[in-house]
Design a protein around this motif. Structure first.
Motif, PDB file in Angstrom:
ATOM      1  N   ASP A 265       7.459   6.718  -9.328  1.00 15.40           N
ATOM      2  CA  ASP A 265       7.742   8.147  -9.209  1.00 15.40           C
ATOM      3  C   ASP A 265       8.866   8.404  -8.196  1.00 15.40           C
ATOM      4  O   ASP A 265       9.776   9.188  -8.452  1.00 15.40           O
ATOM      5  N   GLU A 266       8.801   7.737  -7.054  1.00 15.76           N
ATOM      6  CA  GLU A 266       9.809   7.925  -6.003  1.00 15.76           C
ATOM      7  C   GLU A 266      11.207   7.458  -6.443  1.00 15.76           C
ATOM      8  O   GLU A 266      12.197   8.090  -6.105  1.00 15.76           O
ATOM      9  N   THR A 267      11.251   6.339  -7.146  1.00 16.25           N
ATOM     10  CA  THR A 267      12.546   5.742  -7.482  1.00 16.25           C
ATOM     11  C   THR A 267      13.087   6.210  -8.829  1.00 16.25           C
ATOM     12  O   THR A 267      14.290   6.118  -9.077  1.00 16.25           O
TER      13      THR A 267
ATOM     14  N   ARG B 246      -2.035   2.510  -7.571  1.00 15.46           N
ATOM     15  CA  ARG B 246      -1.504   3.694  -6.891  1.00 15.46           C
ATOM     16  C   ARG B 246      -0.114   3.413  -6.324  1.00 15.46           C
ATOM     17  O   ARG B 246       0.791   4.238  -6.427  1.00 15.46           O
ATOM     18  N   LEU B 247       0.050   2.235  -5.742  1.00 15.31           N
ATOM     19  CA  LEU B 247       1.344   1.861  -5.178  1.00 15.31           C
ATOM     20  C   LEU B 247       2.425   1.839  -6.255  1.00 15.31           C
ATOM     21  O   LEU B 247       3.509   2.400  -6.065  1.00 15.31           O
ATOM     22  N   VAL B 248       2.142   1.227  -7.384  1.00  7.68           N
ATOM     23  CA  VAL B 248       3.124   1.155  -8.472  1.00  7.68           C
ATOM     24  C   VAL B 248       3.472   2.556  -8.966  1.00  7.68           C
ATOM     25  O   VAL B 248       4.642   2.892  -9.148  1.00  7.68           O
ATOM     26  N   ALA B 249       2.468   3.389  -9.161  1.00 11.91           N
ATOM     27  CA  ALA B 249       2.717   4.758  -9.621  1.00 11.91           C
ATOM     28  C   ALA B 249       3.593   5.517  -8.620  1.00 11.91           C
ATOM     29  O   ALA B 249       4.541   6.211  -9.023  1.00 11.91           O
ATOM     30  N   THR B 250       3.308   5.374  -7.345  1.00  9.41           N
ATOM     31  CA  THR B 250       4.075   6.052  -6.307  1.00  9.41           C
ATOM     32  C   THR B 250       5.520   5.570  -6.289  1.00  9.41           C
ATOM     33  O   THR B 250       6.457   6.377  -6.260  1.00  9.41           O
ATOM     34  N   VAL B 251       5.713   4.258  -6.323  1.00  5.73           N
ATOM     35  CA  VAL B 251       7.063   3.693  -6.270  1.00  5.73           C
ATOM     36  C   VAL B 251       7.866   4.087  -7.507  1.00  5.73           C
ATOM     37  O   VAL B 251       9.044   4.456  -7.395  1.00  5.73           O
TER      38      VAL B 251
END
Length: 141
Positions: free
Chosen positions: A48-50, A41-46
């Protein structure tokens, strides 16, 4: 760990936006982070954000980190791979080196531990160990 991942991806995106050629950026994931957080989840979020391309991110996990979470490691790695992230085992040969588990992990890179390559070409044993790991990596794809 989260800050390092986010900053790496942010910087990588900036370099792309500045017109630099694409490169793979590697981030070490601690065994604690791999075992205790929702790394997928963290990798997907990062990402997506960046806006950093997943195919240019390589996560490096030690053998010890993988083996400490054997029951979930394959599922986590498969999810990360499905996101497009490259996966590497760091310091290969110093941990458990369990081939039974290794063959089930979707890995892109085996990074041979420095202790095996420091004395190449002066130590025959180190040359043979490194050559064996390279051959095994090719066989496992």
């Amino acid at each position: 760990g989260e800050w390092v991942l986010r900053e790496t991806c942010r910087q990588g995106r900036q370099w792309l936006d500045d017109g630099l050629p694409p490169i793979t950026l590697a981030v070490n994931v601690s065994s604690h982070q791999f075992r205790r957080s929702d790394i997928c989840r963290l990798v997907a979020t990062v990402l997506d954000e960046t806006g950093f391309p997943a195919k240019q991110l390589e996560l490096e996990i030690t053998e010890t980190g993988l083996m400490a979470n054997q029951e979930n490691a394959a599922a986590i790695l498969n999810t990360l791979r499905a996101q497009g992230v490259r996966l590497a085992i760091d310091d290969f040969g110093t941990g458990y080196s369990s081939l039974a588990y290794l063959k089930h992990f979707p890995l892109d890179v085996l990074k041979i531990d420095k202790s095996f390559i420091d004395d190449i070409p002066h130590m025959q044993d180190d040359m043979e160990i490194a050559a064996t790991i390279v051959a095994m990596g090719h066989i496992l794809g």
